[in-house]
Design an enzyme around this catalytic site. Sequence first.
Site, mmCIF file in Angstrom:
data_model
loop_
_atom_site.group_PDB
_atom_site.id
_atom_site.type_symbol
_atom_site.label_atom_id
_atom_site.label_comp_id
_atom_site.label_asym_id
_atom_site.label_seq_id
_atom_site.Cartn_x
_atom_site.Cartn_y
_atom_site.Cartn_z
ATOM 1 N N LYS A 13 -6.916 8.285 -1.609
ATOM 2 C CA LYS A 13 -7.489 7.091 -0.956
ATOM 3 C C LYS A 13 -8.572 7.486 0.036
ATOM 4 C CE LYS A 13 -3.547 5.837 0.838
ATOM 5 N NZ LYS A 13 -2.694 6.897 0.278
ATOM 6 N N ARG A 88 0.505 -1.149 4.680
ATOM 7 C CA ARG A 88 1.514 -0.339 4.003
ATOM 8 C C ARG A 88 2.818 -1.091 3.832
ATOM 9 N NH1 ARG A 88 -0.741 5.001 5.624
ATOM 10 N NH2 ARG A 88 0.245 6.636 4.401
ATOM 11 N N ARG A 127 -3.574 20.394 0.420
ATOM 12 C CA ARG A 127 -4.495 19.642 1.289
ATOM 13 C C ARG A 127 -4.763 20.410 2.582
ATOM 14 N NH1 ARG A 127 -3.857 13.353 2.470
ATOM 15 N NH2 ARG A 127 -1.726 13.890 3.080
ATOM 16 N N ARG A 160 -1.697 19.482 7.674
ATOM 17 C CA ARG A 160 -1.104 18.377 8.423
ATOM 18 C C ARG A 160 0.402 18.584 8.601
ATOM 19 N NH1 ARG A 160 -3.292 12.786 5.972
ATOM 20 N NH2 ARG A 160 -1.099 12.296 6.344
ATOM 21 N N ARG A 171 7.990 10.687 2.296
ATOM 22 C CA ARG A 171 6.869 9.747 2.334
ATOM 23 C C ARG A 171 6.699 9.040 0.987
ATOM 24 N NH1 ARG A 171 2.077 13.247 4.129
ATOM 25 N NH2 ARG A 171 0.929 11.305 4.244
HETATM 26 P P1 ADP Z 1 -4.737 10.066 0.659
HETATM 27 O O1 ADP Z 1 -5.823 9.605 1.585
HETATM 28 O O2 ADP Z 1 -4.445 9.078 -0.426
HETATM 29 O O3 ADP Z 1 -3.495 10.521 1.370
HETATM 30 P P2 ADP Z 1 -6.490 12.371 0.205
HETATM 31 O O4 ADP Z 1 -7.811 11.697 -0.056
HETATM 32 O O5 ADP Z 1 -6.297 13.043 1.508
HETATM 33 O O6 ADP Z 1 -5.279 11.352 -0.106
HETATM 34 O O7 ADP Z 1 -6.243 13.420 -0.994
HETATM 35 C C1 ADP Z 1 -5.061 14.231 -1.039
HETATM 36 C C2 ADP Z 1 -5.419 15.661 -1.475
HETATM 37 O O8 ADP Z 1 -5.864 15.648 -2.834
HETATM 38 C C3 ADP Z 1 -6.563 16.257 -0.667
HETATM 39 O O9 ADP Z 1 -6.334 17.649 -0.518
HETATM 40 C C4 ADP Z 1 -7.807 15.970 -1.514
HETATM 41 O O10 ADP Z 1 -8.820 16.923 -1.268
HETATM 42 C C5 ADP Z 1 -7.243 16.081 -2.938
HETATM 43 N N1 ADP Z 1 -7.870 15.177 -3.891
HETATM 44 C C6 ADP Z 1 -8.345 13.900 -3.651
HETATM 45 N N2 ADP Z 1 -8.835 13.342 -4.783
HETATM 46 C C7 ADP Z 1 -8.660 14.259 -5.769
HETATM 47 C C8 ADP Z 1 -8.936 14.294 -7.191
HETATM 48 N N3 ADP Z 1 -9.498 13.243 -7.815
HETATM 49 N N4 ADP Z 1 -8.590 15.420 -7.871
HETATM 50 C C9 ADP Z 1 -8.004 16.468 -7.244
HETATM 51 N N5 ADP Z 1 -7.721 16.505 -5.932
HETATM 52 C C10 ADP Z 1 -8.033 15.421 -5.199
HETATM 53 P P1 AMP Z 2 -1.943 8.771 6.226
HETATM 54 O O1 AMP Z 2 -2.945 9.585 6.980
HETATM 55 O O2 AMP Z 2 -2.491 7.453 5.744
HETATM 56 O O3 AMP Z 2 -1.250 9.543 5.138
HETATM 57 O O4 AMP Z 2 -0.816 8.370 7.306
HETATM 58 C C1 AMP Z 2 -0.040 9.347 7.934
HETATM 59 C C2 AMP Z 2 1.172 8.701 8.602
HETATM 60 O O5 AMP Z 2 0.747 7.774 9.615
HETATM 61 C C3 AMP Z 2 2.091 7.878 7.686
HETATM 62 O O6 AMP Z 2 3.026 8.667 6.987
HETATM 63 C C4 AMP Z 2 2.750 6.931 8.701
HETATM 64 O O7 AMP Z 2 3.778 7.595 9.443
HETATM 65 C C5 AMP Z 2 1.592 6.637 9.670
HETATM 66 N N1 AMP Z 2 0.839 5.453 9.227
HETATM 67 C C6 AMP Z 2 -0.458 5.421 8.805
HETATM 68 N N2 AMP Z 2 -0.825 4.172 8.471
HETATM 69 C C7 AMP Z 2 0.270 3.385 8.658
HETATM 70 C C8 AMP Z 2 0.553 2.001 8.463
HETATM 71 N N3 AMP Z 2 -0.367 1.145 7.983
HETATM 72 N N4 AMP Z 2 1.801 1.560 8.773
HETATM 73 C C9 AMP Z 2 2.736 2.384 9.258
HETATM 74 N N5 AMP Z 2 2.551 3.695 9.445
HETATM 75 C C10 AMP Z 2 1.327 4.206 9.154
#
Ligand code: ADP
Ligand code: AMP
Length: 213
Positions: A13, A88, A127, A160, A171
Site C-alpha cells: 500500500k 482499518r 522490509r 521496523r 498483524r
Molecule cells: P504496506 O504499506 O502495505 O505495509 P509496503 O509498501 O511497505 O507495504 O511494502 C512491504 C514490503 O514489500 C516493502 O519492503 C516493499 O519494499 C516491498 N514491496 C512493495 N511492493 C512490492 C512488489 N510489488 N513486489 C515486491 N515487493 C514489494
Molecule cells: P502501518 O505502518 O500501516 O503498517 O501501521 C503500523 C501500525 O500502526 C499498525 O499495526 C497499528 O498498530 C497502527 N495503525 C496504523 N494505522 C492504524 C489505524 N488506521 N487504526 C489503528 N491502528 C493503526
Amino acid sequence: MKIVMLGAPGAGKGTQAEKIAEQYKLPHISTGDIFRKNIKEGTELGREAKSYMDAGRLVPDELTVRMLLDRVGNEDCREGYILDGFPRTIPQAEALDAELTKRGEGIDYAIDVEVPDDNIVNRMSGRRACPNCGATYHLEFIPTRKEGICDECGTELVIRDDDKPETVKKRLAVYHEQTQPLIDYYKNKKVLYTVDGTADVDDVFDAVKNILK
Ligand code: ADP
Ligand code: AMP
C-alpha cells in the site's frame, strides 16, 4: 480525488501510495507513519500508540480517527489525498464517511492491493524503512543503491519493530478479522477496485493508473 488504499500489512500500500502521490500531486497520508513520527518525537500520542503497535494490535479507533480527521482538515488536502493504512476498521470508515458527507463529499476510489498471506511474511522480513523520510525498500525486491542507506536522504535504514515474524502473524490475524470487512464496505459503496499486488511494483502501478484515469 480521494483514494483509500486497502490490503494486508505488507501488501505494498505504502509503496503504491508514494507513487500515486508523486504522479497525481496529492498528499500521501499514512497513519502508521504519523504514529511512528510521534513515537520518535516522544509525544503523548506516540506513547499511547506504541504499546498497541509493538503488540501488532490496532491503536484504538477514537485516537486514530481524531488524528486522521485533524490531518485531512489541513489546507494541503483540499484537492484530495491518498489514505494508506486508514481506515482499518468499519467504525473508522464510518467516521470518515460521516465527516465527508457533511461536506457533500466521499471516497472516490478504494484500491485493494491483493497479496496472499504466504507472500506477506516474506515481504515483511525483507522490509527496510527510512526512519527519516519514510521511504520503504526490500532487501531482495527493491534494493537500495548502497546497502542499508536510504537512496532519497542518505539515512541508515532500520527494521521496523513490528516486522518481527511473530508480530507479523498477529498483524495478519488482526487484518483478516477487523480490516478485511472493509472490502465489502467499499464494494457496497461502488468504489472498490482490485489490483494483483504480487506483480512487480511498476506493473502494479500501471494497474493503479488504469483505475484512476
Ligand atoms: P504496506 O504499506 O502495505 O505495509 P509496503 O509498501 O511497505 O507495504 O511494502 C512491504 C514490503 O514489500 C516493502 O519492503 C516493499 O519494499 C516491498 N514491496 C512493495 N511492493 C512490492 C512488489 N510489488 N513486489 C515486491 N515487493 C514489494
Ligand atoms: P502501518 O505502518 O500501516 O503498517 O501501521 C503500523 C501500525 O500502526 C499498525 O499495526 C497499528 O498498530 C497502527 N495503525 C496504523 N494505522 C492504524 C489505524 N488506521 N487504526 C489503528 N491502528 C493503526
